[in-house]
Every structure is written in C-alpha cells, then in structure tokens.
Enzyme design. Structure first.
Site, PDB file in Angstrom:
ATOM      1  N   CYS A   1      39.586  45.908  20.376  1.00 48.30           N
ATOM      2  CA  CYS A   1      39.983  47.304  20.120  1.00 48.30           C
ATOM      3  C   CYS A   1      39.577  48.217  21.287  1.00 48.30           C
ATOM      4  O   CYS A   1      38.386  48.326  21.600  1.00 48.30           O
ATOM      5  CB  CYS A   1      39.350  47.789  18.813  1.00 48.30           C
ATOM      6  SG  CYS A   1      39.756  49.517  18.516  1.00 48.30           S
TER       7      CYS A   1
ATOM      8  N   ASP B   1      54.438  53.228   0.073  1.00 52.04           N
ATOM      9  CA  ASP B   1      53.609  54.263   0.721  1.00 52.04           C
ATOM     10  C   ASP B   1      53.790  55.622   0.075  1.00 52.04           C
ATOM     11  O   ASP B   1      53.501  56.631   0.711  1.00 52.04           O
ATOM     12  CB  ASP B   1      54.059  54.447   2.203  1.00 52.04           C
ATOM     13  CG  ASP B   1      53.297  53.565   3.141  1.00 52.04           C
ATOM     14  OD1 ASP B   1      52.435  52.844   2.668  1.00 52.04           O
ATOM     15  OD2 ASP B   1      53.597  53.623   4.347  1.00 52.04           O
TER      16      ASP B   1
HETATM   17  S1  SF4 Z   1      43.126  47.778  18.087  1.00 54.46           S
HETATM   18 FE1  SF4 Z   1      41.824  49.486  17.477  1.00 54.46          FE
HETATM   19  S2  SF4 Z   1      42.965  51.275  18.111  1.00 54.46           S
HETATM   20 FE2  SF4 Z   1      44.414  49.582  18.003  1.00 54.46          FE
HETATM   21  S3  SF4 Z   1      45.253  49.672  15.924  1.00 54.46           S
HETATM   22 FE3  SF4 Z   1      43.533  48.210  15.905  1.00 54.46          FE
HETATM   23  S4  SF4 Z   1      41.815  49.494  15.257  1.00 54.46           S
HETATM   24 FE4  SF4 Z   1      43.390  50.910  15.909  1.00 54.46          FE
END
Ligand code: SF4
Ligand code: SF4
Length: 348
Positions: free
Chosen positions: A196, A132
C-alpha cells in the site's frame, strides 16, 4: 415460512436460484438466514476512530446495520450474488481502478437483481434488491453467505474468483438453506499491507479511508493533502494495488460482462482543457461521472505532477489560472514537481 407458489422444497428452490443467478452472469451465490445479528464491533470501532473520513453517510444508523431484518421485518433470507468485474487496463497515462473502467456497475447489477427478484416472485417470495444502496453491512453479510472471507485489505476474497467481485443483495421472504462462512485463508501473508503506497491498511483487516488512494481520489471533496500527493503516483481514479498483489487474485479470469470493458479516453493533457460539458458527455453512465470536473482536474494534476514531462508544462500553466482555486493550486503543485524532477535529472 413463506410457502413457495411452486412445489419446490427450499433446497430445490436454492439450487434453481443458483442456476438462475449464474445465467444472469453471477459467478457466486450464497444465502444468509434472517433474522441474523451481524458482528458490528469492528465497524463501530472503525467509525469511532473516524476512519470513514468524510463518508458521513456510513455513520448514519450504525446500529441498524447489524440487523438487516429491520430493513424488511418479514425477510427470511438474504441472497448474496457476486459478479467478477476483472478487466485488463488500457495502455494510457493515469490508472483507473478496474471497477470503474467501463459502465457504472450499480445499474448493471441492479438490473440483474431485479430479474432474479422477478423469478423469486414467481416462487412466492417478496423481495428487495440492494446494490450499495441500503444500510447493509455488505462484507460481513457476504462472509456469512459463504461468498468469501474478508482479506487483510478488508475486501471479500472468494477462493476461486479472487477479490474482483461486485456484490448485490436481495432480502426475500423465502426461506432458503443458509451457507456457512468460509475459513479465513490469508494465513501469514501481508502482501496487501506491504504494497500500500500510503500505508492505509493500518493493521490487518483495518483500513483507514483517510489515507486510502481510493478515498482520496474519489470520495474526498477538497484538496488532496500534501502528504499523500507523491504516494498517489499515477493513480488517476481509485487504486487496485492491494488487490493486484493478492496471490488469490492471480487466477481471476476476465469478466464476462462486456459493459464493464475498459473505455478509451483522451490523454490527460487534453482533458485539462475540458469544460463541464465535455466531462459529463464523456463519462456519462460511468462511475467517474459522479466525481465532477474539478476533482477530475485535481487528480489529473496530481498524476501529471508525479509522472509528467516538459511537454505537459504549458497545459498545466494554463490550468494554474483555473477559476476553481483547488484546481489552480494542484496545477501549481504539479508544475513545481515536474520542474524539480527536470532540474534533478539535468544536474551533473
Ligand atoms: S493499496 Fe492502499 S491506497 Fe490502494 S486501495 Fe489498497 S488500501 Fe487503498
Ligand atoms: S494479499 Fe495476502 S493478506 Fe492480503 S488479502 Fe490477499 S491473501 Fe490476504
């Protein structure tokens, strides 16, 4: 071609390199031949749309990222190493992303890469390790090295280790047999997109960091936008929701790296009362430390606002007087939200 000081052929060298890496704890090892031109059209479009949010460092020298050999013109191979970091979370209020449950991975991985570099040096190579730390397009490189394909949540997915992988890279002057990128096997699955909480995966393979809980609770410097506070739920630091649901991740074993094991912390209410010193001492050597106290308190307030009870109100009322206006505002928000919830629960 760099002649190894040993008499090993490139494929013997690679086979021994894999053994060395495995001994150091890496589960996956792959090689990309350089010079290489990485596809950067997706990355450039992502930057143009502003999806990197406040992570401006990502937009520095974007063209250079497509040509890793510019970092080291004499390099002939990039070695990619993946280490499984999966750890079970502890029972507590406020979820911490699994990569941050224990010690900071940067030092752990870098130390291992340095040891691998020492071995490569004995074989006649000059080497540069990166975790990174350099302007490398880590995910396309890992894909090219056969470590895994980029899943629809944009995380590298290894068919046996899943997505719980820390990645490290070594640029080396040694010429090693290259691996092939694997076929993408996400198929028609959309679980990561559907789960998400903030709809941050705006299209398959396209993640808008401005909406992502990992970004909002870690990298985002200011107040958390109102529209995302409820959706953050009990995510205190980062988010693993889109990894937790991935069917390929269900077979992941626990990490063998004991330094990554989850560390216990005091309850959220107790931490609300902390000064800088408490914060720094407790999180020394962990990824949470770089958050600094105000953002930590900000995040605690959001989690308490979403999950807290009557018992949390006095601590939040004290925090609402905090010298930092961002912290005070988040505490006010949490109080209002708990009160609304309580009055809703008590209404007939
Ligand atoms: S679920 Fe959505 S908010 Fe959580 S890390 Fe994955 S992309 Fe990001
Ligand atoms: S959840 Fe499904 S779509 Fe998302 S990365 Fe995993 S396999 Fe791919």
């Amino acid at each position: 071609m760099s002649a190894p000081s040993s008499s090993l052929s490139p494929s013997e060298l690679k086979s021994q390199l894999i053994d060395q890496a495995r001994e150091l704890g890496f589960e996956s090892v792959g090689v990309v031949a350089v010079p290489v031109e990485l596809r950067q059209d997706y990355f450039m479009r992502w930057l143009e749309k502003g999806m990197h949010a406040e992570m401006r460092w990502m937009a520095n020298n974007p063209e250079r990222r497509a040509y890793p050999q510019q970092l080291m013109p004499e390099a002939r191979s990039i070695i990619v190493c993946g280490l499984n970091y999966y750890q079970p979370e502890l029972e507590r209020r406020g979820r911490i992303a699994k990569y941050a449950l224990g010690k900071d991975y940067h030092k752990i991985i870098y130390k291992k890469l340095k040891r691998l570099c020492a071995w490569l040096r004995d074989q006649g190579g000059q080497n540069r390790p990166y975790v990174d730390t350099g302007p490398l397009l880590e995910k396309p490189i890992a894909e090219q090295a056969g470590i895994g394909w980029q899943g629809k949540n944009t995380v590298i997915l290894n068919p046996t280790e899943g997505q719980w992988l820390f990645l490290g890279n070594i640029l080396t002057t040694l010429e090693l047999p290259a691996d092939q990128p694997p076929a993408n096997r996400c198929g028609s699955c959309t679980r990561c997109i559907d789960v998400c909480p903030t709809q941050a995966i705006v299209a398959p393979y396209e993640l808008d960091a401005r909406k992502c809980i990992s970004y909002l609770t870690i990298e985002h410097p200011g107040p958390i936008p109102m529209e995302f506070r409820e959706a953050i739920g009990d995510h205190l630091f980062g988010c693993d929701d889109c990894l937790d649901v991935c069917p390929w991740n269900r077979w992941a074993g626990e990490s063998r790296e004991t330094k990554l094991a989850a560390r216990p912390y005091p309850d959220l209410r107790e931490m609300l009362d902390w000064e800088d010193e408490h914060f720094h001492t407790t999180f020394e050597g962990t990824p949470i430390r770089r958050l600094k106290l105000p953002r930590w308190l900000r995040n605690i307030c959001v989690v308490l606002g979403n999950t807290g009870t009557l018992e949390d109100l006095p601590a939040l009322q004290k925090t609402a007087q905090h010298a930092d206006p961002m912290v005070a505002e988040h505490a006010e928000w949490a109080i209002t939200r708990i009160q609304q919830r309580l009055s809703h629960e008590n209404s007939p």
